[in-house]
Design a protein around this motif. Structure first.
Motif, PDB file in Angstrom:
ATOM      1  N   GLY A  29     -67.741  48.589   0.214  1.00  0.00           N
ATOM      2  CA  GLY A  29     -68.081  47.945  -1.053  1.00  0.00           C
ATOM      3  C   GLY A  29     -67.380  46.611  -1.178  1.00  0.00           C
ATOM      4  N   ASP A  30     -66.657  46.389  -2.291  1.00  0.00           N
ATOM      5  CA  ASP A  30     -65.944  45.115  -2.433  1.00  0.00           C
ATOM      6  C   ASP A  30     -64.501  45.205  -1.978  1.00  0.00           C
ATOM      7  N   LEU A  31     -64.196  46.170  -1.137  1.00  0.00           N
ATOM      8  CA  LEU A  31     -62.847  46.316  -0.605  1.00  0.00           C
ATOM      9  C   LEU A  31     -62.832  46.119   0.903  1.00  0.00           C
ATOM     10  N   VAL A  32     -61.728  45.590   1.395  1.00  0.00           N
ATOM     11  CA  VAL A  32     -61.459  45.648   2.828  1.00  0.00           C
ATOM     12  C   VAL A  32     -60.484  46.801   2.997  1.00  0.00           C
ATOM     13  N   ARG A  33     -60.503  47.420   4.165  1.00  0.00           N
ATOM     14  CA  ARG A  33     -59.728  48.647   4.345  1.00  0.00           C
ATOM     15  C   ARG A  33     -59.137  48.737   5.735  1.00  0.00           C
ATOM     16  N   ILE A  34     -58.045  49.464   5.824  1.00  0.00           N
ATOM     17  CA  ILE A  34     -57.442  49.849   7.095  1.00  0.00           C
ATOM     18  C   ILE A  34     -57.247  51.365   7.014  1.00  0.00           C
ATOM     19  N   GLU A  41     -56.198  55.361   3.133  1.00  0.00           N
ATOM     20  CA  GLU A  41     -56.476  54.059   3.715  1.00  0.00           C
ATOM     21  C   GLU A  41     -55.784  53.002   2.879  1.00  0.00           C
ATOM     22  N   LEU A  42     -55.456  51.893   3.529  1.00  0.00           N
ATOM     23  CA  LEU A  42     -54.961  50.739   2.794  1.00  0.00           C
ATOM     24  C   LEU A  42     -56.174  49.974   2.305  1.00  0.00           C
ATOM     25  N   ILE A  43     -56.099  49.452   1.088  1.00  0.00           N
ATOM     26  CA  ILE A  43     -57.222  48.704   0.541  1.00  0.00           C
ATOM     27  C   ILE A  43     -56.755  47.384  -0.053  1.00  0.00           C
ATOM     28  N   LYS A  44     -57.688  46.440  -0.087  1.00  0.00           N
ATOM     29  CA  LYS A  44     -57.455  45.130  -0.690  1.00  0.00           C
ATOM     30  C   LYS A  44     -58.813  44.639  -1.175  1.00  0.00           C
ATOM     31  N   ILE A  45     -58.850  43.903  -2.256  1.00  0.00           N
ATOM     32  CA  ILE A  45     -60.116  43.377  -2.756  1.00  0.00           C
ATOM     33  C   ILE A  45     -60.671  42.378  -1.745  1.00  0.00           C
ATOM     34  N   LYS A  46     -61.965  42.546  -1.412  1.00  0.00           N
ATOM     35  CA  LYS A  46     -62.623  41.685  -0.431  1.00  0.00           C
ATOM     36  C   LYS A  46     -62.508  40.224  -0.868  1.00  0.00           C
ATOM     37  N   GLY A  47     -62.220  39.353   0.074  1.00  0.00           N
ATOM     38  CA  GLY A  47     -62.034  37.937  -0.215  1.00  0.00           C
ATOM     39  C   GLY A  47     -60.562  37.586  -0.302  1.00  0.00           C
ATOM     40  N   PHE A  48     -59.747  38.520  -0.757  1.00  0.00           N
ATOM     41  CA  PHE A  48     -58.314  38.262  -0.882  1.00  0.00           C
ATOM     42  C   PHE A  48     -57.618  38.274   0.469  1.00  0.00           C
ATOM     43  N   PRO A  54     -48.772  36.113  -2.137  1.00  0.00           N
ATOM     44  CA  PRO A  54     -47.501  36.768  -1.835  1.00  0.00           C
ATOM     45  C   PRO A  54     -47.771  38.215  -1.453  1.00  0.00           C
ATOM     46  N   THR A  55     -46.743  38.908  -1.012  1.00  0.00           N
ATOM     47  CA  THR A  55     -46.923  40.311  -0.649  1.00  0.00           C
ATOM     48  C   THR A  55     -47.438  41.087  -1.845  1.00  0.00           C
ATOM     49  N   LYS A  56     -47.698  42.326  -1.659  1.00  0.00           N
ATOM     50  CA  LYS A  56     -48.189  43.238  -2.688  1.00  0.00           C
ATOM     51  C   LYS A  56     -49.695  43.133  -2.874  1.00  0.00           C
ATOM     52  N   SER A  57     -50.421  42.729  -1.852  1.00  0.00           N
ATOM     53  CA  SER A  57     -51.860  42.645  -2.012  1.00  0.00           C
ATOM     54  C   SER A  57     -52.602  43.785  -1.315  1.00  0.00           C
ATOM     55  N   TRP A  58     -51.918  44.602  -0.516  1.00  0.00           N
ATOM     56  CA  TRP A  58     -52.505  45.805   0.083  1.00  0.00           C
ATOM     57  C   TRP A  58     -51.980  47.013  -0.669  1.00  0.00           C
ATOM     58  N   PHE A  59     -52.867  47.968  -0.943  1.00  0.00           N
ATOM     59  CA  PHE A  59     -52.487  49.136  -1.728  1.00  0.00           C
ATOM     60  C   PHE A  59     -52.875  50.430  -1.036  1.00  0.00           C
ATOM     61  N   LEU A  60     -52.092  51.458  -1.323  1.00  0.00           N
ATOM     62  CA  LEU A  60     -52.329  52.806  -0.820  1.00  0.00           C
ATOM     63  C   LEU A  60     -52.465  53.717  -2.027  1.00  0.00           C
ATOM     64  N   ASN A  61     -53.616  54.359  -2.161  1.00  0.00           N
ATOM     65  CA  ASN A  61     -53.852  55.280  -3.278  1.00  0.00           C
ATOM     66  C   ASN A  61     -53.314  56.658  -2.946  1.00  0.00           C
ATOM     67  N   PHE A  62     -52.710  57.292  -3.951  1.00  0.00           N
ATOM     68  CA  PHE A  62     -52.301  58.678  -3.815  1.00  0.00           C
ATOM     69  C   PHE A  62     -53.496  59.559  -4.169  1.00  0.00           C
ATOM     70  N   HIS A  63     -53.615  60.676  -3.507  1.00  0.00           N
ATOM     71  CA  HIS A  63     -54.725  61.589  -3.773  1.00  0.00           C
ATOM     72  C   HIS A  63     -54.282  62.839  -4.520  1.00  0.00           C
ATOM     73  N   TYR A  64     -52.993  63.140  -4.482  1.00  0.00           N
ATOM     74  CA  TYR A  64     -52.499  64.353  -5.125  1.00  0.00           C
ATOM     75  C   TYR A  64     -51.425  64.026  -6.143  1.00  0.00           C
ATOM     76  N   ALA A  65     -51.392  62.796  -6.616  1.00  0.00           N
ATOM     77  CA  ALA A  65     -50.355  62.382  -7.566  1.00  0.00           C
ATOM     78  C   ALA A  65     -50.329  63.336  -8.745  1.00  0.00           C
ATOM     79  N   SER A  74     -48.120  55.522 -11.822  1.00  0.00           N
ATOM     80  CA  SER A  74     -49.294  55.028 -11.122  1.00  0.00           C
ATOM     81  C   SER A  74     -49.742  56.005 -10.055  1.00  0.00           C
ATOM     82  N   ARG A  75     -50.949  55.809  -9.596  1.00  0.00           N
ATOM     83  CA  ARG A  75     -51.465  56.629  -8.508  1.00  0.00           C
ATOM     84  C   ARG A  75     -51.681  55.793  -7.257  1.00  0.00           C
ATOM     85  N   GLN A  76     -50.997  54.668  -7.182  1.00  0.00           N
ATOM     86  CA  GLN A  76     -51.058  53.855  -5.975  1.00  0.00           C
ATOM     87  C   GLN A  76     -49.768  53.072  -5.826  1.00  0.00           C
ATOM     88  N   VAL A  77     -49.535  52.608  -4.615  1.00  0.00           N
ATOM     89  CA  VAL A  77     -48.334  51.839  -4.327  1.00  0.00           C
ATOM     90  C   VAL A  77     -48.729  50.659  -3.444  1.00  0.00           C
TER      91      VAL A  77
END
Length: 167
Positions: A29-34, A41-48, A54-65, A74-77
């Motif tokens: 979708g509108d995310l890039v992922r690793i 997966e690590l995610i970032k908004i596509k285009g960014f 600065p750092t803090k542009s890749w995020f990891l979502n928790f699934h069992y928070a 939060s449910r991501q870091v």
């Protein structure tokens, strides 16, 4: 055909395809992922990924928070450095603004998500999981290689490298 039957077949095909393709593709979708360990997966908004932020542009979502981890409500870091080894996803985030360094260890097979504010506690936890010397990779170094070649330090099928080896 019965609509329930069609929905069942569609769902089954989708599940099979998504499992096979988890480690392929750098966009969703509108995310890039690793990809890390499914479903993480690590995610970032596509285009960014092309903008010098600065750092803090890749995020990891928790699934069992809520069970084992809630990080500042939060449910991501945010993630700056990461690795996947022996079925464990582990990462580090540098301080940003008023934040402190944070360390994460996730064991998907155990539905365990842990955030540590202390490197020593994080390292001790990783040792208990069989990782004596954690090796972290900068996400900014991993991303271009995954985007162009589809490989990461923990996933390179041509060299027999997989995040979890099957028996």
């Amino acid at each position: 055909m019965n609509i329930a039957f069609r929905l069942t077949i569609t769902l089954m095909v989708t599940l099979v395809i998504s499992c096979d393709d988890f480690y392929k593709g750098s966009t969703d979708g509108d995310l890039v992922r690793i990809p890390l360990l499914e479903p993480y997966e690590l995610i970032k908004i596509k285009g960014f990924e092309e903008i010098d932020l600065p750092t803090k542009s890749w995020f990891l979502n928790f699934h069992y928070a809520g069970d084992t981890t809630i990080y500042k409500g939060s449910r991501q870091v945010a993630v700056d450095e990461i690795n996947v080894e022996k079925g464990v996803i582990y990462s580090h985030s540098f301080p940003f603004s008023r934040d402190k360094d944070s360390y994460v260890a996730i064991v998907p097979a155990e539905k365990s998500e842990n955030v540590f504010n202390n490197k020593e506690q994080w390292e001790n936890y990783l040792k208990s999981k069989g990782i004596a010397k954690p090796k972290l990779y900068s996400v900014e170094v991993i991303w271009p290689k995954f985007k162009s070649e589809g490989i990461t330090p923990w996933y390179n099928p041509e060299n027999g490298i997989y995040p979890v080896k099957s028996n």
